[in-house]
Design a protein around this motif. Sequence first.
Motif, PDB file in Angstrom:
ATOM      1  N   GLU A 126       6.542  29.033  80.309  1.00  0.00           N
ATOM      2  CA  GLU A 126       6.538  28.497  81.676  1.00  0.00           C
ATOM      3  C   GLU A 126       7.502  29.300  82.563  1.00  0.00           C
ATOM      4  O   GLU A 126       7.177  29.620  83.709  1.00  0.00           O
ATOM      5  CB  GLU A 126       6.952  27.024  81.671  1.00  0.00           C
ATOM      6  N   ALA A 127       8.675  29.624  82.034  1.00  0.00           N
ATOM      7  CA  ALA A 127       9.655  30.406  82.806  1.00  0.00           C
ATOM      8  C   ALA A 127       9.106  31.794  83.137  1.00  0.00           C
ATOM      9  O   ALA A 127       9.288  32.288  84.258  1.00  0.00           O
ATOM     10  CB  ALA A 127      10.967  30.513  82.034  1.00  0.00           C
ATOM     11  N   ILE A 128       8.435  32.412  82.181  1.00  0.00           N
ATOM     12  CA  ILE A 128       7.839  33.729  82.419  1.00  0.00           C
ATOM     13  C   ILE A 128       6.797  33.642  83.532  1.00  0.00           C
ATOM     14  O   ILE A 128       6.777  34.476  84.447  1.00  0.00           O
ATOM     15  CB  ILE A 128       7.208  34.281  81.124  1.00  0.00           C
ATOM     16  N   GLU A 129       5.935  32.644  83.469  1.00  0.00           N
ATOM     17  CA  GLU A 129       4.894  32.489  84.489  1.00  0.00           C
ATOM     18  C   GLU A 129       5.496  32.207  85.866  1.00  0.00           C
ATOM     19  O   GLU A 129       5.011  32.720  86.878  1.00  0.00           O
ATOM     20  CB  GLU A 129       3.904  31.396  84.093  1.00  0.00           C
ATOM     21  N   ILE A 130       6.549  31.415  85.922  1.00  0.00           N
ATOM     22  CA  ILE A 130       7.220  31.137  87.198  1.00  0.00           C
ATOM     23  C   ILE A 130       7.878  32.404  87.735  1.00  0.00           C
ATOM     24  O   ILE A 130       7.799  32.699  88.935  1.00  0.00           O
ATOM     25  CB  ILE A 130       8.221  29.971  87.043  1.00  0.00           C
ATOM     26  N   ALA A 131       8.498  33.179  86.842  1.00  0.00           N
ATOM     27  CA  ALA A 131       9.111  34.441  87.271  1.00  0.00           C
ATOM     28  C   ALA A 131       8.054  35.419  87.781  1.00  0.00           C
ATOM     29  O   ALA A 131       8.294  36.154  88.741  1.00  0.00           O
ATOM     30  CB  ALA A 131       9.902  35.060  86.121  1.00  0.00           C
ATOM     31  N   THR A 139       8.955  42.445  90.417  1.00  0.00           N
ATOM     32  CA  THR A 139       7.942  43.068  89.584  1.00  0.00           C
ATOM     33  C   THR A 139       8.167  42.875  88.086  1.00  0.00           C
ATOM     34  O   THR A 139       7.274  42.476  87.374  1.00  0.00           O
ATOM     35  CB  THR A 139       7.854  44.579  89.899  1.00  0.00           C
ATOM     36  N   ASP A 140       9.343  43.165  87.591  1.00  0.00           N
ATOM     37  CA  ASP A 140       9.611  43.038  86.158  1.00  0.00           C
ATOM     38  C   ASP A 140      10.582  41.911  85.835  1.00  0.00           C
ATOM     39  O   ASP A 140      11.119  41.856  84.723  1.00  0.00           O
ATOM     40  CB  ASP A 140      10.149  44.361  85.602  1.00  0.00           C
ATOM     41  N   GLY A 141      10.777  41.017  86.768  1.00  0.00           N
ATOM     42  CA  GLY A 141      11.702  39.907  86.548  1.00  0.00           C
ATOM     43  C   GLY A 141      11.319  39.045  85.368  1.00  0.00           C
ATOM     44  O   GLY A 141      12.189  38.540  84.652  1.00  0.00           O
ATOM     45  N   HIS A 142      10.017  38.896  85.123  1.00  0.00           N
ATOM     46  CA  HIS A 142       9.568  38.072  84.003  1.00  0.00           C
ATOM     47  C   HIS A 142      10.006  38.652  82.662  1.00  0.00           C
ATOM     48  O   HIS A 142      10.297  37.915  81.728  1.00  0.00           O
ATOM     49  CB  HIS A 142       8.053  37.870  84.048  1.00  0.00           C
ATOM     50  N   ARG A 143      10.096  39.963  82.559  1.00  0.00           N
ATOM     51  CA  ARG A 143      10.543  40.597  81.306  1.00  0.00           C
ATOM     52  C   ARG A 143      12.019  40.302  81.059  1.00  0.00           C
ATOM     53  O   ARG A 143      12.421  40.025  79.930  1.00  0.00           O
ATOM     54  CB  ARG A 143      10.300  42.091  81.355  1.00  0.00           C
ATOM     55  N   PHE A 144      12.797  40.382  82.113  1.00  0.00           N
ATOM     56  CA  PHE A 144      14.225  40.062  82.014  1.00  0.00           C
ATOM     57  C   PHE A 144      14.404  38.605  81.595  1.00  0.00           C
ATOM     58  O   PHE A 144      15.163  38.294  80.671  1.00  0.00           O
ATOM     59  CB  PHE A 144      14.893  40.337  83.368  1.00  0.00           C
ATOM     60  N   VAL A 145      13.695  37.699  82.258  1.00  0.00           N
ATOM     61  CA  VAL A 145      13.770  36.270  81.946  1.00  0.00           C
ATOM     62  C   VAL A 145      13.372  36.034  80.488  1.00  0.00           C
ATOM     63  O   VAL A 145      14.057  35.304  79.757  1.00  0.00           O
ATOM     64  CB  VAL A 145      12.876  35.454  82.917  1.00  0.00           C
ATOM     65  N   ASN A 146      12.309  36.659  80.039  1.00  0.00           N
ATOM     66  CA  ASN A 146      11.851  36.513  78.661  1.00  0.00           C
ATOM     67  C   ASN A 146      12.935  36.953  77.678  1.00  0.00           C
ATOM     68  O   ASN A 146      13.238  36.238  76.715  1.00  0.00           O
ATOM     69  CB  ASN A 146      10.574  37.331  78.452  1.00  0.00           C
ATOM     70  N   GLY A 147      13.524  38.111  77.907  1.00  0.00           N
ATOM     71  CA  GLY A 147      14.544  38.635  76.998  1.00  0.00           C
ATOM     72  C   GLY A 147      15.761  37.732  76.898  1.00  0.00           C
ATOM     73  O   GLY A 147      16.263  37.453  75.801  1.00  0.00           O
ATOM     74  N   VAL A 148      16.225  37.260  78.033  1.00  0.00           N
ATOM     75  CA  VAL A 148      17.407  36.387  78.049  1.00  0.00           C
ATOM     76  C   VAL A 148      17.093  35.066  77.346  1.00  0.00           C
ATOM     77  O   VAL A 148      17.884  34.589  76.517  1.00  0.00           O
ATOM     78  CB  VAL A 148      17.891  36.137  79.501  1.00  0.00           C
ATOM     79  N   LEU A 149      15.958  34.482  77.663  1.00  0.00           N
ATOM     80  CA  LEU A 149      15.615  33.182  77.067  1.00  0.00           C
ATOM     81  C   LEU A 149      15.321  33.286  75.574  1.00  0.00           C
ATOM     82  O   LEU A 149      15.627  32.352  74.821  1.00  0.00           O
ATOM     83  CB  LEU A 149      14.454  32.544  77.818  1.00  0.00           C
ATOM     84  N   ASP A 150      14.749  34.398  75.126  1.00  0.00           N
ATOM     85  CA  ASP A 150      14.547  34.586  73.683  1.00  0.00           C
ATOM     86  C   ASP A 150      15.886  34.545  72.956  1.00  0.00           C
ATOM     87  O   ASP A 150      16.016  33.917  71.901  1.00  0.00           O
ATOM     88  CB  ASP A 150      13.848  35.918  73.395  1.00  0.00           C
TER      89      ASP A 150
END
Length: 159
Positions: free
Chosen positions: A118-123, A129-140
């Motif tokens: 859900e966080a990735i999709e919101i990002a 542009t690549d904010g979702h990748r950053f969010v994914n890495g931190v949350l993992d």
Amino acid sequence: MTQDAKEVKKAPQKSSRRRAREFAVQGLYQWQLTGDSVAVIERFLRDSSTSFPRADESLFREIFYGAMRDVAQLKTRLVPHLDRDEADVSPVERATLLVAAFELISKPETPYAVIINEAIEIAKTFGGTDGHRFVNGVLDKLALEVRPAEVESVRNKRR
């Protein structure tokens, strides 16, 4: 039917829970920029969006008010997993991380993979542009810290 009409796809309906998370992120974003109180922000969100009634109000209030209440603790938990100074994280990414971190820590009944997705999709929707990748890495990394057994269990099932 013309080819153009065939190519137009209807966007999938957002779940009430996704809407709740989106409004919580928008609220935290607004708080970062304005410093308004949670009550003022909630009123603004309710009054400015026709889709607010379609959000899961209970979930919205739980994660918005909870993340606001625990913002200092959440930042403390997130900072070790950032690859940059916290001040250099965009307000959208920061708001998304705070909402997801609150859920990861405070809502163990929600699978960590759902929260991260859900966080990735919101990002992707609101961020750069690549904010979702950053969010994914931190949350993992945070999920592995706060829910190690659940993360390992999911990883073992994938093997």
